[in-house]
Design an enzyme around this catalytic site. Structure first.
Site, PDB file in Angstrom:
ATOM      1  N   GLU B  74       0.816  -1.218   0.000  1.00 30.72           N
ATOM      2  CA  GLU B  74       0.000   0.000   0.000  1.00 30.72           C
ATOM      3  C   GLU B  74       0.845   1.261   0.000  1.00 30.72           C
ATOM      4  O   GLU B  74       0.544   2.217  -0.725  1.00 30.72           O
ATOM      5  CB  GLU B  74      -0.946   0.018   1.205  1.00 30.72           C
ATOM      6  CG  GLU B  74      -2.088  -0.974   1.109  1.00 30.72           C
ATOM      7  CD  GLU B  74      -1.685  -2.399   1.431  1.00 30.72           C
ATOM      8  OE1 GLU B  74      -0.570  -2.586   1.982  1.00 30.72           O
ATOM      9  OE2 GLU B  74      -2.464  -3.319   1.150  1.00 30.72           O
ATOM     10  N   HIS B 143     -11.099  -3.971   9.395  1.00 24.61           N
ATOM     11  CA  HIS B 143     -11.698  -3.894   8.052  1.00 24.61           C
ATOM     12  C   HIS B 143     -13.014  -3.126   8.063  1.00 24.61           C
ATOM     13  O   HIS B 143     -13.849  -3.332   7.184  1.00 24.61           O
ATOM     14  CB  HIS B 143     -11.990  -5.294   7.506  1.00 24.61           C
ATOM     15  CG  HIS B 143     -10.795  -6.061   7.042  1.00 24.61           C
ATOM     16  ND1 HIS B 143      -9.861  -6.566   7.910  1.00 24.61           N
ATOM     17  CD2 HIS B 143     -10.383  -6.423   5.806  1.00 24.61           C
ATOM     18  CE1 HIS B 143      -8.930  -7.212   7.218  1.00 24.61           C
ATOM     19  NE2 HIS B 143      -9.228  -7.135   5.939  1.00 24.61           N
TER      20      HIS B 143
HETATM   21  C1  LIG Z   1      -2.389  -4.378   4.405  1.00 27.53           C
HETATM   22  C2  LIG Z   1      -3.413  -5.232   3.752  1.00 27.53           C
HETATM   23  N1  LIG Z   1      -3.554  -5.173   2.416  1.00 27.53           N
HETATM   24  C3  LIG Z   1      -4.480  -5.928   1.800  1.00 27.53           C
HETATM   25  C4  LIG Z   1      -5.281  -6.763   2.519  1.00 27.53           C
HETATM   26  C5  LIG Z   1      -6.362  -7.582   1.834  1.00 27.53           C
HETATM   27  N2  LIG Z   1      -5.921  -8.970   1.754  1.00 27.53           N
HETATM   28  C6  LIG Z   1      -6.193  -9.840   2.737  1.00 27.53           C
HETATM   29  S1  LIG Z   1      -5.457 -11.292   2.522  1.00 27.53           S
HETATM   30  C7  LIG Z   1      -4.774 -10.795   1.069  1.00 27.53           C
HETATM   31  C8  LIG Z   1      -3.910 -11.726   0.304  1.00 27.53           C
HETATM   32  C9  LIG Z   1      -2.777 -12.165   1.140  1.00 27.53           C
HETATM   33  O1  LIG Z   1      -1.980 -13.022   0.429  1.00 27.53           O
HETATM   34  P1  LIG Z   1      -0.888 -13.903   1.143  1.00 27.53           P
HETATM   35  O2  LIG Z   1      -0.052 -13.050   2.026  1.00 27.53           O
HETATM   36  O3  LIG Z   1      -0.192 -14.658   0.084  1.00 27.53           O
HETATM   37  O4  LIG Z   1      -1.730 -14.862   2.086  1.00 27.53           O
HETATM   38  P2  LIG Z   1      -2.793 -15.983   1.636  1.00 27.53           P
HETATM   39  O5  LIG Z   1      -4.117 -15.294   1.596  1.00 27.53           O
HETATM   40  O6  LIG Z   1      -2.394 -16.518   0.329  1.00 27.53           O
HETATM   41  O7  LIG Z   1      -2.754 -16.990   2.730  1.00 27.53           O
HETATM   42  C10 LIG Z   1      -5.131  -9.491   0.776  1.00 27.53           C
HETATM   43  C11 LIG Z   1      -4.734  -8.731  -0.422  1.00 27.53           C
HETATM   44  C12 LIG Z   1      -5.107  -6.793   3.919  1.00 27.53           C
HETATM   45  N3  LIG Z   1      -5.881  -7.567   4.696  1.00 27.53           N
HETATM   46  N4  LIG Z   1      -4.158  -6.040   4.501  1.00 27.53           N
END
Ligand SMILES: Cc1ncc(C[n+]2csc(CCOP(=O)(O)OP(=O)(O)O)c2C)c(N)n1
Ligand SMILES: [Mg+2]
Lengths: 336, 342
Positions: B74, B143
């Protein structure tokens, strides 16, 4: 005993007792059944909000926690149910939390995305991607200063490795030689974005080089491989030699969250990974090495089923938090 | 809904019923088609279509060079949008949830808001940031926040909160024409709300409130989803002989003083309703604005604020509802206020 084992014996078989191995498999079942129960409860409207299921990633969570005791800490993620179970949480209180009940781990204030079990060393799941990384370093700093001997395992996803917090946390852990193990559960995607599209390096473990710590990539669906890498990394942390990065290659079978339409990956890819089911592989390994019979394994699975059914009943009957207590616990001592 | 809405749509412009999310998408579609400099940036806004399906299929129409999925970064992503805006592009940056703008505070607050001033006017930062905000989805404390007042505290930023599909489109198009950074707070529960939306290009002016309902007995100044709760309450109040005037603030920086003060002079009673935490929020600003002006002399009762409870948004659905103003809270406050006299 190690002398008597054939040369290609998996690490876990040599390292852990049959009881420990069966308990580990039972935990993997418990996570799988927990996720299925949560999914069904969600579909039936018993749980609101959203959730991120870790079905397919059970070997990673359980394998990573094998070298830890109750005094050790973990920080977890939005996909954190498995980590919580692996660190020893009571699934009844987890379900109670998901049902928003006062008897839940967070008294119904946190839900799935903030599930925690502080007594067992789980400092919490996190709604913020990358949010747990510096906190894990802080826990390791405490352990070092206070001389507790505790190690912190920091779980995060492949997506989190592109947050600034990841880079800042690894650097500090390294310069201060802190007892922390960074476990990147690389399931190929951060939501819809593949690591190929999000990450400049092919292997996230190579980012360890930038912070002068060991980095290894392991098959995250192979319980033994995960526990082997973690054994070395946790031993290094306990010996005061500093942090490590372990990249655990795995896959989530379900969509990112309840609103995912799986537009970014193919049915074939999902089927391919489902064929590498970490639980089947663990069960096969235990049978192959004479640790457990198929009947015993069926019993482990049935036991996990029963535990989940009971947990859901417990959660259903819990009390809702009192609306008048909505501002409780904002501060340690209430302020006006 | 169109009363005094201040939209500059030409009267002959046809309208259709669209959802709030569709209206935002249509605005982005119009902008992408009309201006090569416009790019969309954000997490999962491409094939996924955005976490709330706001960008939808735009990636298929404009390609990945103009509908750009960022890594989960971000601070970096928002900063790239700021730098691109300083040098010729017109980025629309989507935060997946406005909560994650806290990770990008540096670029928004220290850079985007100030660089024009610090450089003596030598540059501008025409960046648009879209912020899905608010509670009611069961997504808990990280959120569900309503942080708009934080950003409105920063000179250099403009902050808008559309409450209708028509304004969601008109304010986005206006934000794109604005030479300065504009943050748009979109309430997640409004995305599916439908309303009449003019076709084609039009602007909803930034800095202009809309009177959604005329009344004589009290003024309710509301923002975002609270406008709809206020209107619902106003209807019930009308049955009891209380005529509430409902002012939809629409822009919280710069605030439309004239509309608010004019309404208060007329009704002599003021109730502010907003979802952000009550203390040190929008209501404090509106109240002080009235107290510092001649409208203060018109007041027949103390000003009342209804805002979010002094806590993070809890997960449990009953607690979550209790943490933000609801229609019965507005009714109760309005009845008490209408009966009061100083
Ligand atoms: C700072 C932030 N940015 C975006 C999100 C939205 N978001 C939640 S999980 C996710 C994907 C995370 O991917 P990863 O770290 O690979 O974990 P996975 O979901 O694959 O276990 C996103 C974009 C968030 N919760 N926090
Ligand atoms: Mg991932």
């Amino acid at each position: 005993m190690p002398d008597l084992l054939p040369e290609n014996t998996p690490f876990a078989i040599a390292r852990y007792t049959p009881d420990e191995l069966k308990a580990a498999l039972r935990k993997m079942y418990l996570i799988r059944k927990f996720e299925e129960g949560a999914e069904e409860s969600y579909t039936r409207g018993l749980i609101h909000g959203t959730m991120h299921l870790s079905i397919g990633q059970e070997a990673s969570a359980v394998g990573a926690c094998m070298a830890l005791g109750d005094a050790d800490k973990i920080t977890s993620t939005h996909r954190g149910h498995g980590h919580c179970v692996a660190k020893g949480a009571d699934v009844s209180r987890m379900f109670a939390e998901f049902f928003g009940k006062e008897s839940g781990y967070c008294r119904g204030r946190g839900g799935s995305m903030h599930i925690a079990d502080v007594e067992k060393g789980n400092l919490g799941a996190n709604g913020i991607v990358g949010g747990g990384l510096p906190i894990a370093v802080g826990a390791a700093l405490s352990a070092k200063r206070l001389g507790t001997g505790a190690v912190t395992v920091c779980f995060f996803g492949d997506g989190a490795n592109n947050e600034g917090a990841f880079h800042e946390a690894l650097n500090m852990a390294a310069i201060w030689k802190l007892p922390v193990v960074f476990v990147c559960e690389n399931n190929k995607y951060g939501m819809s974005t593949s690591t190929e599209r999000s990450t400049a390096v092919r292997r996230i473990a190579t980012r360890a080089d930038a912070y002068a710590m060991p980095g290894v990539t392991v098959d995250g669906n192979d319980f033994s491989a995960v526990s082997e890498a973690m054994d070395a990394a946790v031993a290094r942390a306990r010996a005061g030699e500093g942090p490590s990065l372990v990249e655990s290659m795995t896959y989530r079978w379900r969509g990112h969250s309840k609103s995912d339409r799986n537009r970014y990956r193919s049915k074939e890819e999902i089927a391919d990974w489902m064929a590498r089911d970490p639980i089947t592989r663990m069960a096969d390994m235990l049978v192959e090495h004479g640790i457990a019979t198929r009947e015993e394994i069926a019993g482990l699975e049935a036991g996990a089923d029963r535990e989940i059914a009971e947990a859901i009943e417990f959660a259903k009957t819990g009390e809702n938090p009192k609306v008048a207590e909505v501002t409780r616990d904002v501060y340690t001592e209430a302020v006006q | 809904m169109n009363m005094d809405a201040g939209t500059l749509a030409r009267p002959e412009q046809e309208t259709r019923e669209l959802s709030y999310a569709e209206a935002i998408r249509e605005a982005m579609d119009i902008a992408l088609a009309a201006d090569e400099r416009v790019v969309l940036m954000g997490e999962d806004i491409g094939v996924y279509g955005g976490a709330f399906q706001v960008t939808g299929d735009l990636v298929h129409k404009y390609g990945t060079d103009r509908v750009i999925d960022t890594p989960i970064s971000e601070l970096g992503g928002a900063g790239v949008a700021v730098g691109a805006a300083m040098t010729g592009l017109r980025p629309i940056f989507e935060f997946q949830f406005s909560d994650f703008a806290t990770l990008a505070m540096e670029q928004i607050v220290n850079q985007a808001a100030k660089v024009r001033y610090m450089l003596g006017g030598a540059v501008s930062v025409p960046v648009v940031m879209r912020m899905p905000a608010g509670s009611g989805t069961g997504a808990a404390a990280q959120h569900s926040q309503s942080l708009e007042a934080w950003f409105a505290h920063v000179p250099g930023l403009k902050v808008v909160q559309p409450s209708t599909p028509e304004d969601a489109k008109g304010l986005l198009l206006a934000a794109l024409e604005d030479p300065d950074p504009v943050l748009i707070f979109e309430h997640k529960l409004l995305y599916k709300m439908k309303g009449e939306v003019p076709a084609g290009h039009y602007l909803t002016p930034i800095g202009k409130a809309a009177i959604r309902r005329k009344g004589t007995d009290l003024t309710i100044v509301a923002t975002s989803i609270m406008v709809h709760k206020a209107l619902e309450a106003a209807q019930t109040l009308a049955g009891e002989g209380i005529e509430a005037e409902v002012v939809d603030l629409r822009t919280i920086r710069p605030i439309d003083r004239e509309t608010v003060l004019g309404s208060v002079r007329k009704t002599s009673r003021l109730l502010c309703v907003y979802e952000g935490v009550k203390t040190l929020g929008i209501g404090a600003e509106i109240s002080a604005m009235v107290a510092e002006s001649d409208a203060f002399d018109y007041l027949d009762a103390p000003i009342v604020r209804l805002g979010g409870a002094e806590c993070p948004i809890p997960y449990n659905p009953d607690l979550e509802r209790a943490a933000v103003p609801q229609v019965p809270d507005i009714l109760q406050a309005a009845r008490a206020l209408a009966g009061e006299r100083v």
